[in-house]
Design a protein around this motif. Structure first.
Motif, PDB file in Angstrom:
ATOM      1  N   GLN A  56       0.759  -1.274   0.035  1.00 27.77           N
ATOM      2  CA  GLN A  56      -0.040  -0.070  -0.057  1.00 27.77           C
ATOM      3  C   GLN A  56       1.225   1.969   0.101  1.00 27.77           C
ATOM      4  O   GLN A  56       0.610   2.498   0.194  1.00 27.77           O
ATOM      5  N   GLN A  57       2.262   1.338  -0.336  1.00 24.81           N
ATOM      6  CA  GLN A  57       2.818   2.528   0.003  1.00 24.81           C
ATOM      7  C   GLN A  57       2.782   3.867  -1.458  1.00 24.81           C
ATOM      8  O   GLN A  57       2.675   4.637  -1.290  1.00 24.81           O
ATOM      9  N   ILE A  58       1.889   2.634  -2.669  1.00 15.59           N
ATOM     10  CA  ILE A  58       2.087   3.712  -3.559  1.00 15.59           C
ATOM     11  C   ILE A  58       0.785   5.300  -3.329  1.00 15.59           C
ATOM     12  O   ILE A  58       0.546   5.894  -3.399  1.00 15.59           O
ATOM     13  N   ASP A  59      -0.100   3.913  -2.689  1.00 14.81           N
ATOM     14  CA  ASP A  59      -1.518   5.075  -2.528  1.00 14.81           C
ATOM     15  C   ASP A  59      -0.622   6.069  -1.025  1.00 14.81           C
ATOM     16  O   ASP A  59      -1.976   6.796  -1.211  1.00 14.81           O
ATOM     17  N   LEU A  60      -0.403   5.288  -0.060  1.00 15.14           N
ATOM     18  CA  LEU A  60      -0.428   6.203   1.232  1.00 15.14           C
ATOM     19  C   LEU A  60       0.285   7.652   0.490  1.00 15.14           C
ATOM     20  O   LEU A  60       0.214   8.638   1.336  1.00 15.14           O
ATOM     21  N   PHE A  61       1.655   6.805  -0.188  1.00 20.44           N
ATOM     22  CA  PHE A  61       2.078   8.342  -1.070  1.00 20.44           C
ATOM     23  C   PHE A  61       1.434   9.343  -1.494  1.00 20.44           C
ATOM     24  O   PHE A  61       1.549  10.811  -1.582  1.00 20.44           O
ATOM     25  N   LEU A  62       0.908   9.116  -2.690  1.00 14.15           N
ATOM     26  CA  LEU A  62       0.041   9.744  -3.347  1.00 14.15           C
ATOM     27  C   LEU A  62      -1.155  10.217  -2.793  1.00 14.15           C
ATOM     28  O   LEU A  62      -2.352  10.942  -3.183  1.00 14.15           O
ATOM     29  N   SER A  63      -1.883   9.610  -1.273  1.00 16.42           N
ATOM     30  CA  SER A  63      -2.503  10.608  -0.672  1.00 16.42           C
ATOM     31  C   SER A  63      -2.067  11.282   0.202  1.00 16.42           C
ATOM     32  O   SER A  63      -3.032  12.557   0.258  1.00 16.42           O
ATOM     33  N   GLN A  64      -0.906  11.481  -0.060  1.00 17.06           N
ATOM     34  CA  GLN A  64      -0.512  13.063   1.395  1.00 17.06           C
ATOM     35  C   GLN A  64       0.362  13.580  -0.012  1.00 17.06           C
ATOM     36  O   GLN A  64       0.538  14.989   0.449  1.00 17.06           O
TER      37      GLN A  64
ATOM     38  N   ARG B  32      12.261  14.380 -13.029  1.00 11.57           N
ATOM     39  CA  ARG B  32      13.064  13.931 -13.931  1.00 11.57           C
ATOM     40  C   ARG B  32      12.591  12.242 -14.453  1.00 11.57           C
ATOM     41  O   ARG B  32      12.279  11.416 -15.119  1.00 11.57           O
ATOM     42  N   SER B  33      12.255  11.311 -13.219  1.00 13.33           N
ATOM     43  CA  SER B  33      12.724   9.970 -13.270  1.00 13.33           C
ATOM     44  C   SER B  33      11.508   9.421 -12.147  1.00 13.33           C
ATOM     45  O   SER B  33      11.751   9.828 -11.254  1.00 13.33           O
ATOM     46  N   LEU B  34      10.857   8.670 -12.423  1.00 10.73           N
ATOM     47  CA  LEU B  34       9.648   7.939 -11.983  1.00 10.73           C
ATOM     48  C   LEU B  34       9.641   6.690 -11.915  1.00 10.73           C
ATOM     49  O   LEU B  34       9.607   6.079 -12.930  1.00 10.73           O
ATOM     50  N   SER B  35       9.966   5.984 -11.024  1.00 13.81           N
ATOM     51  CA  SER B  35       9.684   4.382 -11.036  1.00 13.81           C
ATOM     52  C   SER B  35       8.532   3.938  -9.833  1.00 13.81           C
ATOM     53  O   SER B  35       8.917   3.896  -8.559  1.00 13.81           O
ATOM     54  N   LEU B  36       8.034   3.002 -10.488  1.00 10.99           N
ATOM     55  CA  LEU B  36       6.779   2.088  -9.166  1.00 10.99           C
ATOM     56  C   LEU B  36       7.038   1.270  -9.816  1.00 10.99           C
ATOM     57  O   LEU B  36       6.509   0.079 -11.241  1.00 10.99           O
ATOM     58  N   TYR B  37       6.253   0.502  -8.803  1.00  5.99           N
ATOM     59  CA  TYR B  37       6.601  -1.905  -8.561  1.00  5.99           C
ATOM     60  C   TYR B  37       5.476  -1.750  -8.183  1.00  5.99           C
ATOM     61  O   TYR B  37       5.035  -1.363  -6.937  1.00  5.99           O
ATOM     62  N   GLN B  38       4.887  -2.694  -8.393  1.00  5.76           N
ATOM     63  CA  GLN B  38       3.685  -3.476  -8.721  1.00  5.76           C
ATOM     64  C   GLN B  38       2.236  -3.058  -8.315  1.00  5.76           C
ATOM     65  O   GLN B  38       2.085  -2.780  -6.813  1.00  5.76           O
ATOM     66  N   ILE B  39       1.581  -2.492  -9.334  1.00  9.41           N
ATOM     67  CA  ILE B  39       0.624  -2.102  -9.242  1.00  9.41           C
ATOM     68  C   ILE B  39      -0.497  -2.695  -9.568  1.00  9.41           C
ATOM     69  O   ILE B  39      -0.860  -3.440 -10.137  1.00  9.41           O
ATOM     70  N   HIS B  40      -1.075  -2.708  -7.857  1.00 11.66           N
ATOM     71  CA  HIS B  40      -2.252  -3.691  -7.504  1.00 11.66           C
ATOM     72  C   HIS B  40      -3.538  -3.729  -7.893  1.00 11.66           C
ATOM     73  O   HIS B  40      -4.644  -3.909  -8.540  1.00 11.66           O
ATOM     74  N   SER B  41      -4.375  -1.958  -7.910  1.00  5.48           N
ATOM     75  CA  SER B  41      -5.345  -1.983  -8.672  1.00  5.48           C
ATOM     76  C   SER B  41      -6.030  -1.432  -9.282  1.00  5.48           C
ATOM     77  O   SER B  41      -5.010  -0.438  -9.797  1.00  5.48           O
TER      78      SER B  41
ATOM     79  N   LYS C 235      -5.573   4.243 -11.803  1.00  9.36           N
ATOM     80  CA  LYS C 235      -6.138   5.836 -12.483  1.00  9.36           C
ATOM     81  C   LYS C 235      -5.247   6.528 -11.980  1.00  9.36           C
ATOM     82  O   LYS C 235      -5.543   8.257 -11.589  1.00  9.36           O
ATOM     83  N   ARG C 236      -5.145   6.547 -10.437  1.00  7.51           N
ATOM     84  CA  ARG C 236      -4.418   7.479 -10.017  1.00  7.51           C
ATOM     85  C   ARG C 236      -3.083   7.917 -10.586  1.00  7.51           C
ATOM     86  O   ARG C 236      -3.067   9.313 -10.004  1.00  7.51           O
ATOM     87  N   ILE C 237      -2.561   6.940 -11.103  1.00 10.05           N
ATOM     88  CA  ILE C 237      -1.209   7.457 -11.029  1.00 10.05           C
ATOM     89  C   ILE C 237      -1.123   8.339 -12.282  1.00 10.05           C
ATOM     90  O   ILE C 237      -0.581   9.357 -12.739  1.00 10.05           O
ATOM     91  N   LEU C 238      -2.641   7.504 -13.525  1.00  4.68           N
ATOM     92  CA  LEU C 238      -2.546   8.616 -14.170  1.00  4.68           C
ATOM     93  C   LEU C 238      -2.419   9.246 -14.550  1.00  4.68           C
ATOM     94  O   LEU C 238      -2.300  11.125 -15.330  1.00  4.68           O
ATOM     95  N   SER C 239      -3.207  10.578 -13.703  1.00  9.66           N
ATOM     96  CA  SER C 239      -4.306  11.897 -13.261  1.00  9.66           C
ATOM     97  C   SER C 239      -3.169  12.138 -13.236  1.00  9.66           C
ATOM     98  O   SER C 239      -2.474  13.835 -13.331  1.00  9.66           O
ATOM     99  N   ASP C 240      -2.396  11.345 -12.275  1.00  4.96           N
ATOM    100  CA  ASP C 240      -0.894  12.673 -11.692  1.00  4.96           C
ATOM    101  C   ASP C 240       0.881  12.671 -12.164  1.00  4.96           C
ATOM    102  O   ASP C 240       0.897  13.825 -12.377  1.00  4.96           O
ATOM    103  N   ILE C 241       0.916  11.770 -13.699  1.00  2.00           N
ATOM    104  CA  ILE C 241       1.878  11.831 -13.772  1.00  2.00           C
ATOM    105  C   ILE C 241       1.237  12.334 -15.898  1.00  2.00           C
ATOM    106  O   ILE C 241       2.741  13.048 -15.932  1.00  2.00           O
TER     107      ILE C 241
ATOM    108  N   PHE D 278      -4.780  -0.026 -20.145  1.00  2.00           N
ATOM    109  CA  PHE D 278      -3.731  -0.159 -20.520  1.00  2.00           C
ATOM    110  C   PHE D 278      -3.808   1.154 -21.364  1.00  2.00           C
ATOM    111  O   PHE D 278      -2.764   1.808 -22.389  1.00  2.00           O
ATOM    112  N   SER D 279      -4.912   1.233 -22.278  1.00  2.00           N
ATOM    113  CA  SER D 279      -4.451   1.949 -23.652  1.00  2.00           C
ATOM    114  C   SER D 279      -4.098   3.719 -23.113  1.00  2.00           C
ATOM    115  O   SER D 279      -4.024   4.040 -23.736  1.00  2.00           O
ATOM    116  N   GLN D 280      -4.697   3.662 -22.523  1.00  3.53           N
ATOM    117  CA  GLN D 280      -4.860   5.140 -21.336  1.00  3.53           C
ATOM    118  C   GLN D 280      -3.824   5.153 -20.998  1.00  3.53           C
ATOM    119  O   GLN D 280      -3.170   6.552 -21.752  1.00  3.53           O
TER     120      GLN D 280
END
Length: 578
Positions: free
Chosen positions: A86-94, A105-114, A119-125, A147-149
């Protein structure tokens, strides 16, 4: 000389060599001087790697450090794996990547489960104007349009030059279409871990006109009407080809006349390209090719002429002046005579791929027979398979850089004969037979001073409470089979149990979860499945408030613990706050 007598500048330089988790684990909270130095370092360094960090350290960084540097951060790594659920969700909630990380400049995301996290990531990046490098490693997708989005959003990033997407997990299998967004900046793309079709790849090429390097897996032919244009910008191609047609393959490669580096893994069943065919093709269509590496897996049915004769004929086609002298590209073949039918692997040496399967009952031949011992320096992930009987025909091989080892032994043979040193080994997957003794297992573990993660199969688990090793580096354990309360208590008192920080285990009773968390002082993450859990599998849209098992855990554990359920497996994942 004491450690604290060193100058502040020297400590800041030392900090450069440690990731965020190790840095905070080692120095945070020692005294006010080190806490001050950490603040200075993070303000200047501007790189945050949250992988493997503890929940308490993560909270500290998010509360006290990130707010002071967020508008200057240039690199972030976030992970939702079993070590930091749940680290990704916790970080993006703050924090908002788009509004606050304006210098990223660089973003790495590992193990996106839901889907919700995606959707939250796509909206942010989508608003990251300065992002150059994007890595997404393992994403679980149930809807093709998601995935197409995502591809449309990524291809629309105005400064992105490198995109690496690894291990897309599809349910059902992928049948997505690319959108219409064309990137004028993307030059390096990697889509690996899952296959796509040549139709989808054609769309990718159309949307990426300046593509220079590509890594991809292909398993389906073109669709009617597809026209693949020439790609003059392509200079480096790494491809896993599983389309059973050499004609389609050669027509595909003809479209890249400026290719300089080609690394290809071929699943050709009964088809093969011999040395003469490769030579003519390279001279006619790939005149600029300098580096060429292949690994061809070929199926040879028993009704054909003797296997060794077929292999000799194919190897001889790689013994010409072009291969041995002009290009100095050498070829090796490994095969087994155990089965009614045989698979033979032809590959160039030095071996250029990072994974390898070793069998101790394998026969081998090469176009460069002067080599007494062949060293596979590029192999970092090795599957070692052995049985009671051994073959004397297999020449000496050495794997000197293995980091991940899967050991499948039906006999007592050990991998140390082909891996002279295990000093680089960090993860081990054990599937052992009953003939392996406790002493043999301890000897193997002691041979790997940097071993961090071990997966024990059910037979190996029977000995886990008795294992006593010199190494203190083993901190992540995956235990197969179900553990009742008595076995869990024995495990907790064991040496490995005392060191364990990340545990994946199956339990017979949910109350054992509380006991593990309360008695294992170093445990920071627990992934478990309970036999008394009535809701063992769910979906990503399920409401946690209706999950009786999670509700019970929330009532019996501190509120700072993160408690979630993996909707794919039904496992409970707890990120422990200490």
């Amino acid at each position: 000389m004491s450690l604290e007598s060193l100058a502040n500048e020297l400590f800041v330089n030392i900090f450069e060599y440690l990731n965020t988790a190790h840095l905070l684990q080692t120095f945070h909270g020692l005294n006010s001087r080190f806490d001050h130095l950490l603040n200075i370092f993070f303000r200047a360094n501007r790189n945050l790697d949250f992988r493997s960090i503890s929940k308490s350290k993560f909270d500290i960084v998010c509360q006290h450090i990130v707010p002071t540097i967020i508008d200057r951060i240039i690199s972030i790594r976030l992970s939702d794996d079993n070590q930091t659920p749940q680290q990704i969700d916790l970080f993006l909630s703050q924090f908002s990547l788009s509004r606050q990380c304006i210098e990223l400049r660089s973003l790495s995301l590992y193990q996106i489960h839901s889907k919700q996290t995606t959707k939250r990531i796509l909206s942010d990046i989508s608003c990251l104007q300065n992002l150059n490098y994007l890595t997404i490693d393992t994403m679980y997708i149930e809807e093709e349009n998601i995935f197409s989005q995502m591809l449309d959003v990524i291809w629309g990033l105005p400064a992105l030059t490198h995109c690496c997407i690894i291990n897309m997990k599809w349910k059902p299998p992928a049948n997505f279409n690319y959108g219409t967004v064309i990137s004028s900046t993307l030059e390096h793309v990697s889509l690996t871990g899952e296959y796509i079709s040549l139709h989808q790849l054609t769309c990718l090429f159309q949307n990426t006109p300046f593509l220079r390097t590509l890594a991809v897996g292909i398993n389906k032919d073109y669709e009617r009407g597809d026209v693949l244009a020439t790609i003059p910008s392509m200079i480096t191609l790494t491809i896993h080809w599983a389309v059973n047609s050499t004609i389609v393959l050669t027509n595909f490669l003809k479209k890249m006349p400026n290719l300089r580096r080609l690394k290809i893994k071929l699943e050709l069943t009964q088809l093969s390209l011999n040395g003469n065919q490769w030579k003519e093709f390279i001279l006619d269509y790939l005149p600029k090719l300098k580096d060429f590496h292949f690994n061809m897996k070929i199926f040879i049915p028993s009704e054909r002429s003797p296997i060794e004769k077929i292999i000799d004929n194919l190897l001889n086609s790689f013994r010409t002046f072009f291969w041995l002298h002009e290009r100095q590209w050498f070829v090796r073949c490994d095969w087994s005579l155990e089965n009614r039918h045989s698979f033979a692997s032809f590959y160039t040496v030095p071996y250029a791929f990072d994974t390898f399967s070793y069998y101790n009952k394998t026969i081998s031949k090469s176009t460069y027979d002067d080599i007494d011992t062949l060293v596979y320096t590029n192999v970092c992930s090795l599957s070692y398979n052995s049985s009671f009987s051994k073959s004397t025909s297999f020449p000496s091989v050495r794997f000197c850089n293995v980091q991940h080892l899967k050991l499948n032994c039906t006999g007592t043979d050990q991998p140390l004969s082909v891996i002279p040193k295990l000093d680089r080994l960090t993860s081990l997957d054990l599937s052992l037979c009953k003939d392996w003794s406790l002493c043999q297992l301890e000897t193997l573990l002691d041979s790997a001073p940097n071993l961090y993660s071990v997966i024990f199969n059910e037979l190996a688990c029977l000995q886990i409470q008795s294992i006593n090793v010199r190494s203190k580096s083993i901190r992540r354990l995956v235990l197969k089979g179900y553990f009742e309360n008595i076995r869990c208590k024995a495990f907790v008192r064991s040496q490995l149990g005392g060191l364990c920080e990340v545990l994946v285990i199956n339990l017979t009773d949910r109350t054992t979860i509380l006991e593990l968390i309360n008695t294992m002082a170093n445990l920071r993450s627990l992934n478990c499945k309970c036999a008394d859990d009535k809701r063992k599998q769910t979906n990503q849209y399920s409401n946690p408030a209706n999950d009786e098992h999670i509700t019970w855990l929330q009532q019996n554990l501190p509120s700072k613990h993160s408690i979630t359920r993996d909707w794919r497996t039904g496992h409970i994942r707890i990120w422990i706050h200490r």
